[in-house]
Design an enzyme around this catalytic site. Structure first.
Site, PDB file in Angstrom:
ATOM      1  N   ARG A 172       6.915  -2.875  13.009  1.00 31.92           N
ATOM      2  CA  ARG A 172       6.454  -3.345  11.708  1.00 31.92           C
ATOM      3  C   ARG A 172       4.935  -3.352  11.721  1.00 31.92           C
ATOM      4  O   ARG A 172       4.308  -3.612  12.745  1.00 31.92           O
ATOM      5  CB  ARG A 172       6.977  -4.766  11.410  1.00 31.92           C
ATOM      6  CG  ARG A 172       8.436  -4.818  10.984  1.00 31.92           C
ATOM      7  CD  ARG A 172       8.631  -4.222   9.602  1.00 31.92           C
ATOM      8  NE  ARG A 172       9.984  -4.372   9.087  1.00 31.92           N
ATOM      9  CZ  ARG A 172      10.953  -3.492   9.257  1.00 31.92           C
ATOM     10  NH1 ARG A 172      10.732  -2.397   9.983  1.00 31.92           N
ATOM     11  NH2 ARG A 172      12.139  -3.688   8.726  1.00 31.92           N
ATOM     12  N   GLU A 197       2.497  -1.634   2.592  1.00 34.26           N
ATOM     13  CA  GLU A 197       3.310  -0.459   2.274  1.00 34.26           C
ATOM     14  C   GLU A 197       3.788  -0.532   0.829  1.00 34.26           C
ATOM     15  O   GLU A 197       4.132  -1.618   0.364  1.00 34.26           O
ATOM     16  CB  GLU A 197       4.515  -0.370   3.224  1.00 34.26           C
ATOM     17  CG  GLU A 197       4.127  -0.190   4.677  1.00 34.26           C
ATOM     18  CD  GLU A 197       5.339  -0.070   5.602  1.00 34.26           C
ATOM     19  OE1 GLU A 197       6.483  -0.005   5.088  1.00 34.26           O
ATOM     20  OE2 GLU A 197       5.146  -0.045   6.817  1.00 34.26           O
ATOM     21  N   HIS A 220       6.736   5.510   6.799  1.00 34.92           N
ATOM     22  CA  HIS A 220       7.868   4.633   7.156  1.00 34.92           C
ATOM     23  C   HIS A 220       9.198   5.379   7.012  1.00 34.92           C
ATOM     24  O   HIS A 220      10.051   5.040   6.186  1.00 34.92           O
ATOM     25  CB  HIS A 220       7.881   3.368   6.295  1.00 34.92           C
ATOM     26  CG  HIS A 220       8.643   2.244   6.940  1.00 34.92           C
ATOM     27  ND1 HIS A 220       8.379   0.922   6.695  1.00 34.92           N
ATOM     28  CD2 HIS A 220       9.672   2.250   7.844  1.00 34.92           C
ATOM     29  CE1 HIS A 220       9.199   0.156   7.395  1.00 34.92           C
ATOM     30  NE2 HIS A 220      10.002   0.955   8.102  1.00 34.92           N
TER      31      HIS A 220
END
Length: 322
Positions: A237, A266, A284
């Site tokens: 993360r 994000e 991601h």
């Protein structure tokens, strides 16, 4: 009357069709305006929710009266206010295991790409710069037989370790909240304190869960421990890393390169990272293959159906609301 299911993100079409055949399905649509306002309106009489990538908490769930489950199409659950869900007695389920191997594949993709300068050399070649034998500026780092340090030896961390040990003859070091002999022994993996791992590893892969202990785990002190030829990879993360410390480290050339799939913010549309040639940036996509996303959606569907039919889902994170 059919039970109501709110779909709060894009969902596999086959799973969506199955839900629509069984339940009254309402989809949250960003084109219709404020997302939180839509959620507050739709969860009033919703029995279940399914999706991923959306912050869900008191601000957009306060109107829920009969919500039984939020079925997340993800492994991580830091987007959800667990304390609030426990208070409201709403189950939260996730989709572990099915994305382990896919995410481990991506970790190695980042390692290889960063170590061998793949994105930079791809552009360099396409721009017509290959006019003679390559020189030092195009040289990368070897991976075979190097030291691979893994921070977080869970399912994904162990899958990365197996790839390094069996596929690349790497020496495996790991740091974890506790030693994991059952995973480590077949790989001759050595448990290390964090600083020791950073000082001895040629490649460092971050694969921890995000929690109170791991937030900002990698800061300037930690990056300063790494070797100048080392490659850093984060598939965990973004909040586990002090991003500004990483940027400063990369700018100063204190480590060779980084490969990143996750970020503090994000989606990431602007960043100093984008101007650096010694970093590979992906959006991601750790679990983003058609096969794996299908498996994740299927598991999320099963979790949801179990809850609505009165069974405890296999992968509920708060079965006792404690």
């Amino acid at each position: 009357m059919k039970q109501k299911v709110v779909v709060f993100s894009q969902l596999d079409q086959d799973i969506l069709q199955r839900l629509q055949q069984q339940y009254h399905v309402v989809m949250i649509n960003p084109k219709l305006g404020d997302i939180n306002a839509q959620l507050l309106e739709q969860v009033k009489d919703a029995d279940a929710m399914i999706g991923a990538g959306r912050l869900l908490n008191a601000s957009n769930l306060a109107t829920a009266q009969q919500l039984k489950i939020i079925s997340s199409v993800s492994v991580g659950y830091d987007n959800y206010d667990m304390a609030y869900l426990n208070q409201k007695k709403i189950w939260l389920s996730n989709t572990p295991h099915v994305l382990t191997e896919t995410t481990a594949d991506l970790a190695f993709s980042l390692m290889l790409s960063a170590a061998r300068k793949v994105p930079v050399l791809d552009q360099w070649t396409k721009q017509g710069n290959w006019q003679r034998t390559v020189g030092m500026m195009q040289f990368g780092q070897d991976i075979f037989s190097k030291n691979l340090g893994i921070i977080g030896l869970g399912n994904i961390g162990a899958a990365i370790a197996r790839r390094g040990f069996y596929g690349f003859n790497m020496n495996i070091l790991y740091h974890n909240r506790r030693e994991k002999l059952e995973l480590a022994q077949p790989l001759n993996a050595r448990y290390c304190a964090l600083d020791e791992l950073l000082q001895q590893s040629d490649f460092v892969v971050l694969a921890v869960d995000l929690n109170a202990e791991s937030k900002a785990l990698m800061g300037q002190h930690e990056f300063d421990q790494m070797q100048s030829h080392a490659v850093f990879v984060n598939i965990a993360r973004g909040s586990v890393v002090d991003e500004q410390a990483l940027i400063a480290t990369l700018k100063a050339g204190k480590i060779f390169a980084a490969g990143l799939d996750v970020y503090a913010k994000e989606p990431l549309q602007e960043s100093e990272l984008f101007a650096l040639e010694n970093v590979v940036t992906l959006p991601h996509v750790g679990s983003a293959t058609a096969e794996t996303r299908k498996k994740m959606a299927e598991l999320a569907y099963r979790n949801l159906v179990d809850a609505l039919e009165g069974r405890t889902p296999a992968y509920v994170l708060n079965p006792s609301f404690s």
